[in-house]
Scaffold this motif. Sequence first.
Motif, PDB file in Angstrom:
ATOM      1  N   TRP A 303     -83.864 -29.234   8.940  1.00 53.35           N
ATOM      2  CA  TRP A 303     -83.516 -29.394   7.539  1.00 53.35           C
ATOM      3  C   TRP A 303     -82.917 -28.114   6.964  1.00 53.35           C
ATOM      4  O   TRP A 303     -83.384 -27.017   7.224  1.00 53.35           O
ATOM      5  N   ARG A 304     -81.840 -28.291   6.206  1.00 52.60           N
ATOM      6  CA  ARG A 304     -81.187 -27.191   5.466  1.00 52.60           C
ATOM      7  C   ARG A 304     -80.834 -26.002   6.366  1.00 52.60           C
ATOM      8  O   ARG A 304     -80.957 -24.851   5.990  1.00 52.60           O
ATOM      9  N   TYR A 305     -80.372 -26.327   7.565  1.00 51.43           N
ATOM     10  CA  TYR A 305     -80.036 -25.243   8.509  1.00 51.43           C
ATOM     11  C   TYR A 305     -78.873 -24.399   8.002  1.00 51.43           C
ATOM     12  O   TYR A 305     -78.852 -23.173   8.210  1.00 51.43           O
ATOM     13  N   SER A 306     -77.901 -25.017   7.329  1.00 49.87           N
ATOM     14  CA  SER A 306     -76.746 -24.252   6.835  1.00 49.87           C
ATOM     15  C   SER A 306     -77.173 -23.211   5.809  1.00 49.87           C
ATOM     16  O   SER A 306     -76.704 -22.069   5.836  1.00 49.87           O
ATOM     17  N   GLN A 307     -78.066 -23.608   4.916  1.00 52.89           N
ATOM     18  CA  GLN A 307     -78.520 -22.668   3.899  1.00 52.89           C
ATOM     19  C   GLN A 307     -79.282 -21.498   4.519  1.00 52.89           C
ATOM     20  O   GLN A 307     -79.123 -20.343   4.093  1.00 52.89           O
ATOM     21  N   GLN A 308     -80.088 -21.771   5.526  1.00 51.38           N
ATOM     22  CA  GLN A 308     -80.830 -20.702   6.191  1.00 51.38           C
ATOM     23  C   GLN A 308     -79.883 -19.722   6.872  1.00 51.38           C
ATOM     24  O   GLN A 308     -80.067 -18.494   6.781  1.00 51.38           O
ATOM     25  N   GLN A 310     -76.742 -19.181   6.112  1.00 50.25           N
ATOM     26  CA  GLN A 310     -76.004 -18.444   5.092  1.00 50.25           C
ATOM     27  C   GLN A 310     -76.817 -17.287   4.522  1.00 50.25           C
ATOM     28  O   GLN A 310     -76.264 -16.284   4.058  1.00 50.25           O
ATOM     29  N   LYS A 311     -78.140 -17.392   4.581  1.00 54.86           N
ATOM     30  CA  LYS A 311     -79.011 -16.314   4.131  1.00 54.86           C
ATOM     31  C   LYS A 311     -79.315 -15.311   5.249  1.00 54.86           C
ATOM     32  O   LYS A 311     -80.139 -14.404   5.064  1.00 54.86           O
ATOM     33  N   PRO A 315     -82.977 -20.707  11.978  1.00 57.17           N
ATOM     34  CA  PRO A 315     -84.116 -21.620  11.927  1.00 57.17           C
ATOM     35  C   PRO A 315     -85.044 -21.392  13.117  1.00 57.17           C
ATOM     36  O   PRO A 315     -84.593 -21.139  14.233  1.00 57.17           O
ATOM     37  N   GLN A 405     -72.991 -34.346  11.884  1.00 61.71           N
ATOM     38  CA  GLN A 405     -71.652 -34.108  11.358  1.00 61.71           C
ATOM     39  C   GLN A 405     -70.625 -35.064  11.974  1.00 61.71           C
ATOM     40  O   GLN A 405     -70.752 -35.485  13.125  1.00 61.71           O
ATOM     41  N   HIS A 436     -79.651 -32.740  10.375  1.00 66.09           N
ATOM     42  CA  HIS A 436     -80.084 -32.862   8.979  1.00 66.09           C
ATOM     43  C   HIS A 436     -79.836 -34.313   8.569  1.00 66.09           C
ATOM     44  O   HIS A 436     -79.005 -34.618   7.727  1.00 66.09           O
TER      45      HIS A 436
END
Length: 459
Positions: A303-308, A310-311, A315, A405, A436
């Motif tokens: 879950w929310r791998y892109s946001q992690q 980007q920070k 994961p 995707q 996701h």
Amino acid sequence: MTTTIHPAVQRFLAGRIWLRAHTPFPLPLINEQITLGHIQTIPGITSTLTPLKNQKHFCNRCENDNPIRFTTFDCAKCNGPCTYCRHCLKMGRVSTCTDLIYWSGEAPTYSQTHTMAWAGQLTPSQQKASHELLASTKQGKAHLLYAVCGAGKTEILFEPIYQLLSEGKRICLAAPRVDVILELEPRLRAAFPSTVIDALYGGAEPITEAAQLILATTHQLYRFQEAFDVIFVDEADAFPYTADETLQRAVRKAAKPMAPIHAVTATPSADLLQARRKSEAVSVLNRRYHGHALPVPRYEPLWRYSQQIQKGRLPQKLIHWVNTQLEKQQPFLLFFHSIALMKAVEPLFQQLHPQIFAVHAADENRKEIVQKLRDKKVPGLLTTTILERGITIPNVQVAVVGAEQQIFTKGALIQIGGRVGRSVVHPTGDFVLFHHGISYAMDDAKNEIQKLNKGGRIR
């Protein structure tokens, strides 16, 4: 001035259509052969007026006729408006005032004495498919070899290729992807050690010998016309071949009239499969050569791998999966849907191991980096779908990041999973889809793999 054919020019140009200024021979020699009538010239671009008085252009090399793929400019060479084709520009600019040349003299003859050094033995189903393929070839009928990843498609081609070579035929084994050609080249050279073989892809230098067996990306076939007695298109469902009509025309143009064009793939389109079944020219293998099942993908939510990412954080599930492969010293491929995302995580993975690298289609060092994986000099690679096919690494483990995707179609996922368990020594392995959200393509790929493993009929 000699009145005879120049053998080296004959060997090189026979079946090719080439820029006059770019031949590997001195221009005076080419001009001499033109004067003697052994070489013909045609303009690079042919332009005609439509009924509405608009200019319609046609590239005589790649046969592009899409108006948005041409550019007209004021040319210093011909002192007038000149048009060039942008579609095949990477192969050297073809314009209105440039000449293309092709061999029109006596055709060269090819050897009928060859050696097949492959010492393996086909399974009964492989042998049946090989015989069917050869039978279709003799009938001049296009054939589909539909075999699951790891079924031994290349080995099935050996006997038909050997029989054709022994008849003095000229053969092309084409593929849409460079990586497929790089994988095939050493295997074909080892199987046919006495045959003149040329491998053509971007950056490769063509030989001037009379190559009887040519391995080429489908893009390279823009440079051929009526050259081959048989063409095998490996991975015939792969992008960009299926999406580019000019590539399909290039393959047809490279074949001699009435020459069969065979398709080889593990994931054919429904249209291709239906067409071949109607003509009863299809061979189906739904088991791998070693008899073991295809790897069934397992799903892992990420879950929310892109946001992690980007920070600047990996994961934990990805860290655990890669560390597991490193501890077991198992090579791995980690697929991404985006070059930008992959490049963002490369330095993060290099904190786990400094020799983990990312590769993609535009990477100039891709060939060398992939070879390092084969040579066990790097533990694993991050990659795009460029390596979804055409690569065999013993005991490789595979994961997809962002399997939901759109780029990961059913066919792409089946091909990616087909990298796992190809070796008889290592017939199993991990194939994990980090996601996701579960897509229809993921379920379709999993269902088809399970169906194949149960011996079900392929579509």
